[in-house]
Design an enzyme around this catalytic site. Structure first.
Site, PDB file in Angstrom:
ATOM      1  N   SER A   1     -10.301   0.549  13.227  1.00 34.07           N
ATOM      2  CA  SER A   1      -9.731  -0.582  13.981  1.00 34.07           C
ATOM      3  C   SER A   1     -10.458  -0.678  15.311  1.00 34.07           C
ATOM      4  O   SER A   1     -10.897   0.333  15.869  1.00 34.07           O
ATOM      5  CB  SER A   1      -8.243  -0.337  14.236  1.00 34.07           C
ATOM      6  OG  SER A   1      -7.742  -1.299  15.141  1.00 34.07           O
TER       7      SER A   1
ATOM      8  N   TYR B   1      -1.698   5.144  17.291  1.00 41.94           N
ATOM      9  CA  TYR B   1      -2.459   4.486  16.226  1.00 41.94           C
ATOM     10  C   TYR B   1      -3.942   4.383  16.612  1.00 41.94           C
ATOM     11  O   TYR B   1      -4.830   4.687  15.806  1.00 41.94           O
ATOM     12  CB  TYR B   1      -1.870   3.092  15.990  1.00 41.94           C
ATOM     13  CG  TYR B   1      -2.693   2.150  15.153  1.00 41.94           C
ATOM     14  CD1 TYR B   1      -2.586   2.163  13.763  1.00 41.94           C
ATOM     15  CD2 TYR B   1      -3.554   1.224  15.743  1.00 41.94           C
ATOM     16  CE1 TYR B   1      -3.329   1.274  12.993  1.00 41.94           C
ATOM     17  CE2 TYR B   1      -4.288   0.341  14.986  1.00 41.94           C
ATOM     18  CZ  TYR B   1      -4.180   0.369  13.603  1.00 41.94           C
ATOM     19  OH  TYR B   1      -4.921  -0.506  12.844  1.00 41.94           O
TER      20      TYR B   1
HETATM   21  P1  NAP Z   1      -0.428  -4.447   5.907  1.00 41.58           P
HETATM   22  O1  NAP Z   1      -0.523  -5.921   5.721  1.00 41.58           O
HETATM   23  O2  NAP Z   1       0.735  -3.872   6.638  1.00 41.58           O
HETATM   24  O3  NAP Z   1      -0.548  -3.767   4.443  1.00 41.58           O
HETATM   25  C1  NAP Z   1      -0.465  -2.382   4.361  1.00 41.58           C
HETATM   26  C2  NAP Z   1      -0.768  -1.918   2.952  1.00 41.58           C
HETATM   27  O4  NAP Z   1      -0.822  -0.500   2.972  1.00 41.58           O
HETATM   28  C3  NAP Z   1       0.290  -2.296   1.944  1.00 41.58           C
HETATM   29  O5  NAP Z   1      -0.336  -2.474   0.708  1.00 41.58           O
HETATM   30  C4  NAP Z   1       1.196  -1.063   1.947  1.00 41.58           C
HETATM   31  O6  NAP Z   1       1.884  -0.879   0.714  1.00 41.58           O
HETATM   32  C5  NAP Z   1       0.167   0.023   2.111  1.00 41.58           C
HETATM   33  N1  NAP Z   1       0.696   1.239   2.699  1.00 41.58           N
HETATM   34  C6  NAP Z   1       1.387   1.398   3.857  1.00 41.58           C
HETATM   35  N2  NAP Z   1       1.685   2.687   4.047  1.00 41.58           N
HETATM   36  C7  NAP Z   1       1.184   3.355   2.986  1.00 41.58           C
HETATM   37  C8  NAP Z   1       1.192   4.710   2.606  1.00 41.58           C
HETATM   38  N3  NAP Z   1       1.781   5.647   3.347  1.00 41.58           N
HETATM   39  N4  NAP Z   1       0.601   5.051   1.432  1.00 41.58           N
HETATM   40  C9  NAP Z   1       0.007   4.116   0.650  1.00 41.58           C
HETATM   41  N5  NAP Z   1      -0.036   2.812   0.980  1.00 41.58           N
HETATM   42  C10 NAP Z   1       0.554   2.449   2.129  1.00 41.58           C
HETATM   43  O7  NAP Z   1      -1.705  -3.881   6.657  1.00 41.58           O
HETATM   44  P2  NAP Z   1      -3.161  -4.537   6.945  1.00 41.58           P
HETATM   45  O8  NAP Z   1      -3.061  -5.336   8.179  1.00 41.58           O
HETATM   46  O9  NAP Z   1      -3.713  -5.137   5.723  1.00 41.58           O
HETATM   47  O10 NAP Z   1      -3.967  -3.227   7.341  1.00 41.58           O
HETATM   48  C11 NAP Z   1      -4.811  -2.535   6.430  1.00 41.58           C
HETATM   49  C12 NAP Z   1      -5.663  -1.567   7.221  1.00 41.58           C
HETATM   50  O11 NAP Z   1      -6.411  -2.286   8.197  1.00 41.58           O
HETATM   51  C13 NAP Z   1      -4.874  -0.508   7.973  1.00 41.58           C
HETATM   52  O12 NAP Z   1      -5.561   0.720   7.950  1.00 41.58           O
HETATM   53  C14 NAP Z   1      -4.844  -1.048   9.396  1.00 41.58           C
HETATM   54  O13 NAP Z   1      -4.703  -0.035  10.351  1.00 41.58           O
HETATM   55  C15 NAP Z   1      -6.221  -1.701   9.461  1.00 41.58           C
HETATM   56  N6  NAP Z   1      -6.334  -2.708  10.511  1.00 41.58           N
HETATM   57  C16 NAP Z   1      -5.588  -3.847  10.465  1.00 41.58           C
HETATM   58  C17 NAP Z   1      -5.720  -4.777  11.489  1.00 41.58           C
HETATM   59  C18 NAP Z   1      -4.932  -6.057  11.526  1.00 41.58           C
HETATM   60  O14 NAP Z   1      -4.970  -6.752  12.559  1.00 41.58           O
HETATM   61  N7  NAP Z   1      -4.225  -6.439  10.457  1.00 41.58           N
HETATM   62  C19 NAP Z   1      -6.617  -4.532  12.537  1.00 41.58           C
HETATM   63  C20 NAP Z   1      -7.358  -3.366  12.545  1.00 41.58           C
HETATM   64  C21 NAP Z   1      -7.212  -2.459  11.511  1.00 41.58           C
HETATM   65  P3  NAP Z   1       3.475  -1.258   0.592  1.00 41.58           P
HETATM   66  O15 NAP Z   1       3.545  -2.753   0.629  1.00 41.58           O
HETATM   67  O16 NAP Z   1       3.893  -0.698  -0.718  1.00 41.58           O
HETATM   68  O17 NAP Z   1       4.134  -0.626   1.775  1.00 41.58           O
END
Ligand code: NAP
Length: 250
Positions: A145, A159
């Site tokens: 991130s 985080y």
């Molecule tokens: P999201 O929309 O909250 O989706 C999270 C996904 O991860 C869901 O499929 C969830 O499954 C799964 N998950 C959560 N906890 C888990 C666990 N303990 N074990 C296995 N699966 C788990 O998140 P996102 O925004 O797509 O983020 C994905 C990645 O990108 C993360 O690493 C996040 O830190 C990174 N990121 C995101 C952003 C942003 O702005 N969105 C920015 C920088 C980095 P369930 O639905 O079953 O809970």
């Protein structure tokens, strides 16, 4: 039987992971879509991939739990019999707080899912992909991130620190397995419009932050997926240990 390459995407059921899973399937990967608890969302990704002529399975498992990780990889072995790529995408934020308000449990859970989980998954993948283990090679993409650079003060410093660990882990593992046919890279997304912001108690964060982003908008999960698939592909054959910002200039 298909001999198409196999990709495991942790947290592949929603947000960035779902976009990666769908794009990978369109580009010829067979995909194992991991999720933690929301089976409905995981099944929807599988249905979309299958309807598009692709092949995918949903694999339940908490990457914050070592036994779940072991079982998840065994399920992939059993179903596909090979592994060619891993996207360490599952990651969590907790409610926006100052560090002096955070509980030990919160910090420990953030590190366990985001850091320990990613390292354990990478270890399982290396055992299945490295020439040292008699395998044909592969690629790992870790989702970091921009928080790793910015530090996320007053929101998620825990985080941010977990993502800085991912950057360093990417560099070290990449060098460790570079001569064994395994490439390891990371992506630092900026503000991407997914549900993760709601889990931090700031559902409108992507929209609210737009004016502070040089490109004046949040990114989409699909824009991150494009970069992930590049790093997984032969087009990135000489790229390892790289950390790519996908952040609209943030
Ligand atoms: P999201 O929309 O909250 O989706 C999270 C996904 O991860 C869901 O499929 C969830 O499954 C799964 N998950 C959560 N906890 C888990 C666990 N303990 N074990 C296995 N699966 C788990 O998140 P996102 O925004 O797509 O983020 C994905 C990645 O990108 C993360 O690493 C996040 O830190 C990174 N990121 C995101 C952003 C942003 O702005 N969105 C920015 C920088 C980095 P369930 O639905 O079953 O809970």
């Amino acid at each position: 039987m298909s001999d198409a390459p196999v990709l495991l995407v942790t947290g592949g059921s929603r947000g960035i992971g779902a976009a990666v899973s769908r794009l990978a399937a369109r580009q010829g990967w067979r995909v194992a879509v991991n999720y933690a608890s929301n089976k409905v969302a995981a099944d929807a990704v599988i249905e979309a991939i299958t309807a598009d002529g692709g092949e995918a399975i949903a694999v339940k498992g908490d990457v914050g739990n070592a036994a779940d990780i072991a079982l998840m990889f065994e399920t992939v072995d059993h179903h596909f019999g090979r592994l060619d790529g891993l996207v360490n995408n599952a990651g969590i934020i907790d409610m926006a707080q100052r560090v002096d308000e955070m509980s030990g449990d919160r910090i420990e859970r953030t590190m366990r899912v985001n850091v320990t989980g990613s390292i354990l998954c990478a270890a399982e993948a290396v055992r299945r992909m490295s020439s040292k283990h008699g395998a044909k090679g592969g690629a790992i993409v870790n989702i970091s991130s921009m928080a790793a650079i910015i530090g996320s003060p007053f929101q998620y410093v825990d985080y941010a620190a977990s993502k800085a660990a991912i950057d360093t882990f990417t560099i070290g593992l990449a060098r460790e397995v570079a001569a064994e046919g395994v490439r390891v890279n990371a992506i630092r997304p900026g503000i991407i419009d997914t549900d993760i912001h709601a889990s931090g108690g700031l559902p409108d964060r992507a929209r609210d932050m737009a004016p502070s982003i040089p490109m004046q908008r949040s990114g989409t999960a699909e824009e991150v997926a494009d970069a992930v698939l590049y790093l997984l592909s032969p087009a990135a054959s000489y790229v390892t240990g790289a950390v790519l910002n996908v952040s609209g200039g943030r």
